[in-house]
Design an enzyme around this catalytic site. Sequence first.
Site, PDB file in Angstrom:
ATOM      1  N   TYR A   1      44.943 -12.593  27.373  1.00  0.00           N
ATOM      2  CA  TYR A   1      44.027 -12.056  26.369  1.00  0.00           C
ATOM      3  C   TYR A   1      44.593 -12.265  24.981  1.00  0.00           C
ATOM      4  O   TYR A   1      45.806 -12.305  24.783  1.00  0.00           O
ATOM      5  CB  TYR A   1      43.841 -10.566  26.652  1.00  0.00           C
TER       6      TYR A   1
ATOM      7  N   CYS B   1      43.182  14.456  31.982  1.00  0.00           N
ATOM      8  CA  CYS B   1      42.430  13.203  31.962  1.00  0.00           C
ATOM      9  C   CYS B   1      42.107  12.827  33.399  1.00  0.00           C
ATOM     10  O   CYS B   1      43.004  12.750  34.246  1.00  0.00           O
ATOM     11  CB  CYS B   1      43.256  12.105  31.303  1.00  0.00           C
TER      12      CYS B   1
ATOM     13  N   CYS C   1      35.855  11.368  24.143  1.00  0.00           N
ATOM     14  CA  CYS C   1      36.463  11.853  25.381  1.00  0.00           C
ATOM     15  C   CYS C   1      35.569  12.917  25.988  1.00  0.00           C
ATOM     16  O   CYS C   1      35.160  13.855  25.298  1.00  0.00           O
ATOM     17  CB  CYS C   1      37.855  12.428  25.103  1.00  0.00           C
TER      18      CYS C   1
ATOM     19  N   GLY D   1      47.875   6.544  27.475  1.00  0.00           N
ATOM     20  CA  GLY D   1      46.755   6.344  26.576  1.00  0.00           C
ATOM     21  C   GLY D   1      45.750   7.466  26.654  1.00  0.00           C
ATOM     22  O   GLY D   1      45.775   8.425  25.877  1.00  0.00           O
ATOM     23  N   ARG D   2      44.867   7.360  27.633  1.00  0.00           N
ATOM     24  CA  ARG D   2      43.768   8.318  27.746  1.00  0.00           C
ATOM     25  C   ARG D   2      44.218   9.775  27.898  1.00  0.00           C
ATOM     26  O   ARG D   2      43.553  10.674  27.353  1.00  0.00           O
ATOM     27  CB  ARG D   2      42.860   7.896  28.904  1.00  0.00           C
TER      28      ARG D   2
END
Length: 661
Positions: free
Chosen positions: A173, A344, A363, A320-321
Amino acid sequence: MDMKHSRLFSPLQIGSLTLSNRVGMAPMSMDYEAADGTVPKRLADVFVRRAEGGTGYVMIDAVTIDSKYPYMGNTTALDRDELVPQFKEFADRVKEAGSTLVPQIIHPGPESVCGYRHIAPLGPSANTNANCHVSRSISIDEIHDIIKQFGQAARRAEEAGCGAISLHCAHAYMLPGSFLSPLRNKRMDEYGGSLDNRARFVIEMIEEARRNVSPDFPIFLRISGDERMVGGNSLEDMLYLAPKFEAAGVSMLEVSGGTQYEGLEHIIPCQNKSRGVNVYEASEIKKVVGIPVYAVGKINDIRYAAEIVERGLVDGVAMGRPLLADPDLCKKAVEGQFDEITPCASCGGSCISRSEAAPECHCHINPRLGREYEFPDVPAEKSKKVLVIGAGPGGMMAAVTAAERGHDVTVWEADDKIGGQLNLAVVAPGKQEMTQWMVHLNYRAKKAGVKFEFNKEATAEDVKALAPEAVIVATGAKPLVPPIKGTQDYPVLTAHDFLRGKFVIPKGRVCVLGGGAVACETAETALENARPNSYTRGYDASIGDIDVTLVEMLPQLLTGVCAPNREPLIRKLKSKGVHINVNTKIMEVTDHEVKVQRQDGTQEWLEGFDYVLFGLGSRNYDPLSETLKEFVPEVHVIGDAVRARQASYAMWEGFEKAYSL
């Protein structure tokens, strides 16, 4: 586990940088960026808030070295010296909050959206990106120029007071990752072909960055430990390259996995993946280098993070999340307040998915994300008597928010438990993590003194007798059964009732009407629950006793579901032999047949079903609000009671209305 004395929360020295702990904030696209490449306050606030919460470092994603090639429309940049002062203000805010800022320096390459400006994206070879723009293969001279741009961006980051930089060559990527991966790089010169040649761009990029910063200024590098695709880079390839990256000047490796286009669920592992999906690769790479190695990828439990660091599998973790869900995750963990951590569930429903209604990162469980300082934790000006009708996600969020602000809150729930339609969503395989939301909200509700009455169907008379000063109506939605010909003549079975366990499907031919999340997860659940014996009516014995058909009017299944959840589920349904009919309109039903119309206008009967289930979604259910407005001073309707949507809207609206009381 005593987190305060764990290795996870011990300092780590990386070059000139001393991290207070080994938890970093992984880079994520927020879509809060500005058109001029600067860092808007709203975006900076996200990282400052996580710094205040005790995160060791915070990484802002996709800081471009060339604004002519933006990553996602508006892209933060360090491609010119005049951007350094405002970036320094950002870095200083993070430092004052107790952490350090790490910009992820990138050239989007094939992933640039410059095609919309009639400028071809750049790549090692011609590849088509997600926007259907074909990249132009760049020349050797252009490669050298771009390498120099990486060096200058690194210099600017150090001048701005950043604690480190991160370079990105993972996921086949962007430009460096595209050069490294044989899936993208089809060149036949010194920058293509062999693994060493494909790595040449990345190594020269690292070396140029190192030349332009102080000798001990940290350079992080994100890699895919395994691209997990036939023909892609393997773990063995990365074991060979990792020491070369270290020798070129890398100070820390951040190990991810997968590729962007062939398997996004490996990069952003959601509900179909187990936690710590890249820990094995990271631990193997750690054995061949002398620099710290971090793992990233569904490390959504801080106790699990502490375990893998304590065992020496990795030196640290990038989360991250989980840090979007709870910016104070690290502080709460150190203090042993695990019940206080907002969990999460790796749903990807709002942080990964984008829509016209919610085009930015949000979120489900944290309504404050993106507005970090707009809703301070302070008591309401006046305590009110508040009734919440419904204990689904929206009702629970409303009850918790109101009670924590000092209101006297009562919840009436018609069912015998909290959760609402979320109780159906968690039935499907792999979605059980979402139960954490209700466990957490229930904990907070009890702590805040919320009173519950279950099996309580609200009536206007009962509300009048309670005499609340404010009512929040969170009565949710009911299954949608459109007036299709035949529905009045035969018993209607709904996917909702199947997921509730009101009936079972032990075997047989099943037709599920619909192609959204409810329908597809009903099909998946029916397949999982089927008995394994061979059913002998000509169906695929490899899936046991059951044969499933889906009928969807839209061009594809699972519209609106985030790709890391959508694509694996579609592949699973196909692999299990599910008959998928898209662009297909339902014209008539019986209890064993469905008449459909194809895209070309032809009609036919699909016959021989043992079960026909309606999985066409839901419609709002609000029998009370208009009546209540006649005698209750404040009435607010939230979530599916307004319009059937995903749970995030219910929780956001529940939070906002309750906070406003």
